[in-house]
Scaffold this active site. Structure first.
Site, mmCIF file in Angstrom:
data_model
loop_
_atom_site.group_PDB
_atom_site.id
_atom_site.type_symbol
_atom_site.label_atom_id
_atom_site.label_comp_id
_atom_site.label_asym_id
_atom_site.label_seq_id
_atom_site.Cartn_x
_atom_site.Cartn_y
_atom_site.Cartn_z
ATOM 1 N N HIS A 66 83.379 4.483 59.627
ATOM 2 C CA HIS A 66 84.683 4.003 59.368
ATOM 3 C C HIS A 66 84.957 4.062 57.786
ATOM 4 O O HIS A 66 86.100 4.622 57.519
ATOM 5 C CB HIS A 66 84.916 2.540 59.949
ATOM 6 C CG HIS A 66 86.301 2.112 59.462
ATOM 7 N ND1 HIS A 66 87.543 2.078 60.360
ATOM 8 C CD2 HIS A 66 86.703 1.325 58.356
ATOM 9 C CE1 HIS A 66 88.291 1.751 59.726
ATOM 10 N NE2 HIS A 66 88.098 1.237 58.647
ATOM 11 N N GLU A 67 84.038 3.642 57.006
ATOM 12 C CA GLU A 67 84.471 3.644 55.485
ATOM 13 C C GLU A 67 84.433 5.093 55.145
ATOM 14 O O GLU A 67 84.949 5.415 54.049
ATOM 15 C CB GLU A 67 83.354 2.631 55.062
ATOM 16 C CG GLU A 67 83.227 1.364 55.487
ATOM 17 C CD GLU A 67 84.536 0.625 55.477
ATOM 18 O OE1 GLU A 67 85.608 0.898 54.661
ATOM 19 O OE2 GLU A 67 84.607 -0.733 55.976
ATOM 20 N N GLU A 100 94.607 2.595 57.536
ATOM 21 C CA GLU A 100 93.612 2.050 58.574
ATOM 22 C C GLU A 100 94.201 2.513 59.986
ATOM 23 O O GLU A 100 92.855 2.686 60.597
ATOM 24 C CB GLU A 100 93.980 0.260 58.540
ATOM 25 C CG GLU A 100 93.688 -0.285 57.473
ATOM 26 C CD GLU A 100 92.069 -0.216 56.952
ATOM 27 O OE1 GLU A 100 91.334 0.229 57.519
ATOM 28 O OE2 GLU A 100 91.883 -0.641 55.699
ATOM 29 N N TYR A 159 95.128 -1.210 62.533
ATOM 30 C CA TYR A 159 93.918 -0.667 63.048
ATOM 31 C C TYR A 159 93.771 -0.153 64.313
ATOM 32 O O TYR A 159 93.895 1.171 64.549
ATOM 33 C CB TYR A 159 92.757 -1.846 62.925
ATOM 34 C CG TYR A 159 92.422 -2.121 61.419
ATOM 35 C CD1 TYR A 159 91.266 -1.484 60.571
ATOM 36 C CD2 TYR A 159 92.920 -2.967 60.731
ATOM 37 C CE1 TYR A 159 90.838 -2.066 59.245
ATOM 38 C CE2 TYR A 159 92.769 -3.452 59.456
ATOM 39 C CZ TYR A 159 91.588 -2.879 58.810
ATOM 40 O OH TYR A 159 91.462 -3.063 57.534
ATOM 41 N N HIS A 164 87.651 6.555 55.405
ATOM 42 C CA HIS A 164 88.844 6.431 54.421
ATOM 43 C C HIS A 164 88.673 7.242 53.121
ATOM 44 O O HIS A 164 89.562 7.327 52.631
ATOM 45 C CB HIS A 164 88.516 4.947 53.904
ATOM 46 C CG HIS A 164 88.919 3.883 54.862
ATOM 47 N ND1 HIS A 164 90.484 3.660 55.041
ATOM 48 C CD2 HIS A 164 88.621 2.750 55.402
ATOM 49 C CE1 HIS A 164 90.471 2.920 55.518
ATOM 50 N NE2 HIS A 164 89.664 2.206 55.834
#
Length: 541
Positions: A331-332, A354, A406, A335
């Protein structure tokens, strides 16, 4: 500068929707000072040069930020942001101290001789104090002052939402990033390492019990991404297919990390195939172990998932698929493309960060375990959607919309994929979106326009319903002996969106609108493909 121009072009479109998005909350002048682009903020940041000393024993920082900027008009007052609990020591311009006044977390700098339009200039902002401490980082922002299991200081910053001005002075608005990057120099007690964004350019023993670690970022960077990570770190890394990858972990976790972080390689293979080349290649890719769960700090991704699969061992989808991979790594890092490379001009549009990044979890799952696994995962996220309020927040007051940005944002994208109904076109669209807006500031209107232009489809009503209203589309069905009538129930007027159904075992595509339509053949049974279209179904007689 390109970010300022894009924002000004679209501000009228923003305002058209602002009244619709306002909720019952009251906003202060402080919210407006932080969230709006006032005249005092009409300058383009070209570079930041941050140089500070961190004293863990006192939880105290001191130093300066030299800000290189170009005013877009003649300015006699300039706004720089720094939380009111931090002390302004002095602000120096051309060797002279400038007067200033403080209001909420804004510092208004007076210059009677003015900052000249289109003239590149700089000022140095000296400051000190005890920055706010995060109680539960990263959900509340500030400094995360911790110690490792050996009792050594372990410190990190996490300020998304709270604001970078919680600990360093800057133009704290997402619409403007330093075009030419920044330098970050951080002095910490000897024996500790500071890891920040970009590449390490050197370190220097200052002879006073402190060592300064110097980092340089070449690419534009979000203010909230600028990070300090201080601890008893060891480093390992390698070049993987032309990308420098570095890992900083606590000394006693080295062997564990070397094994666990192998997942970065298939992740990078997947993301670079689907989204394009890693957008900060010049600054390298790093994972840095932190005392908090994680954050998308550009080129220095914060990792605190304790070397577990899933989200601290849990599957957010409840399907079993989400424990096949480490949630924070995937996930990070997602980004880096969506949020760090492509950034929303106002945090009201944070769904762009998101929603796309949550969808990157689906993309990675599909890359590794196939389409069905990806669809299983994203359908499992439906249980996390609250439909409590719109995903887009009110503009100009530093306010995000619903946390549904999200899962609901990702489910909307999956629905659009199903509308397009051609995966070759879908993957081409996603990659072109990422590459077209690389290192750019965007907003919702720009995203919609791009998707419509590239697909030739009328998608604005679809985006509007999912983003600007709390309810998802409802397909209403009415049955009688003569057949079945159908229509959409939506907040958006004249809403139209195709949807796939199965009638008597045959799969067909309907094109409902908000007006009743009728199927000629009375079906014995009809089922809606709610696994590929995130919609509700209402059946009546």
């Amino acid at each position: 500068m390109k970010r300022i121009l894009l924002l000004l072009m679209l501000i009228g479109l923003h305002n058209a929707h602002a009244q619709l998005m306002q909720d019952k909350e009251k906003y202060t002048k402080g919210d407006t000072l932080r969230g709006s682009l006032r005249t005092e903020r009409n300058f383009d940041v070209r570079e930041y040069h941050l140089n500070i000393k961190v004293d863990p024993s006192r939880k105290y920082i001191q130093g300066y930020n030299r800000i290189v900027f170009v005013p877009q008009q003649r300015l006699t007052v300039m706004q720089i942001d720094l939380f009111e609990n931090m002390k302004v020591d002095s602000i120096v311009f051309h060797g002279k101290k400038l007067p200033y006044r403080r209001e909420y977390n804004a510092v208004f700098i007076d210059n009677k001789e003015s900052f000249k339009k289109n003239k590149k200039d700089s000022l140095t902002f000296y400051y000190s104090g005890k920055p706010i401490a995060a109680v539960r980082a990263p959900w509340d922002g500030g400094f995360d002052w911790k110690t490792d299991k050996n009792g050594k200081p372990w410190i990190a910053t996490a300020v998304q939402g709270t604001g970078a001005s919680a600990w360093w002075p800057n133009k704290d608005h997402q619409s403007d990033e330093p075009d030419n990057g920044m330098t970050i120099k951080v002095a910490v007690p000897n024996g500790l390492t500071n890891v920040s964004n970009g590449r390490l350019t050197g370190k220097k023993d200052l002879g006073n019990g402190y060592t300064r670690w110097d980092w340089k970022v070449i690419n534009p960077i979000n203010n909230y991404d600028v990070a300090l990570n201080i601890g008893d770190y060891v480093h390992f890394g390698e070049a993987y297919k032309g990308l420098d990858m570095d890992f900083y972990v606590l000394s006693y976790n080295l062997e564990k990390a070397k094994k666990h972080f192998q997942e970065v390689k298939p992740m990078m293979d997947c993301f670079q195939e689907k989204f394009g080349e890693y957008p900060f290649k010049e600054d390298s890719y790093k994972l840095v172990e932190t005392p908090h769960l994680g954050m998308e700090h550009q080129s220095a991704v914060a990792y605190g998932n304790q070397y577990m699969k899933g989200y601290l061992g849990r599957d957010l989808s409840g399907t079993g698929v989400g424990t096949k991979w480490d949630f924070i790594i995937i996930h990070e890092t997602g980004h880096e493309w969506f949020g760090n490379s492509i950034t929303s001009s106002d945090i009201a549009d944070m769904w762009i960060h998101e929603g796309f990044t949550t969808y990157s979890e689906v993309v990675y799952t599909e890359c590794r375990w196939g389409y069905e696994a990806g669809q299983k995962y994203i359908n499992g996220l439906k249980k996390n959607v609250r439909n409590d309020k719109p995903i887009i927040g009110p503009y100009g007051v530093n306010k995000e919309g619903s946390g549904d940005m999200y899962p609901k944002g990702a489910l909307m994208l999956n629905t659009i994929r199903s509308i397009i109904n051609n995966d070759d076109k879908w993957w081409k669209l996603i990659k072109e979106f990422s590459e077209t807006f690389k290192h750019m500031i965007v907003d919702t209107e720009m995203v919609i326009n791009f998707f419509e232009q590239e697909t030739g489809l009328h998608l604005e009503p679809v985006f509007d319903q999912y983003l600007r209203y709390k309810n998802i589309p409802t397909l209403e069905l009415k049955r009688d002996e003569n057949g079945t009538a159908y229509r959409w129930i939506t907040d958006v007027k004249k809403f139209d969106m195709p949807v796939d159904v199965s009638i008597n075992g045959e799969k067909i595509r309907l094109t409902p609108t908000t007006e009743w339509q009728k199927l000629d053949t009375p079906p014995k049974g009809i089922s809606v493909a709610t696994d590929r279209f995130f919609v509700d179904v209402k059946v009546g007689n």
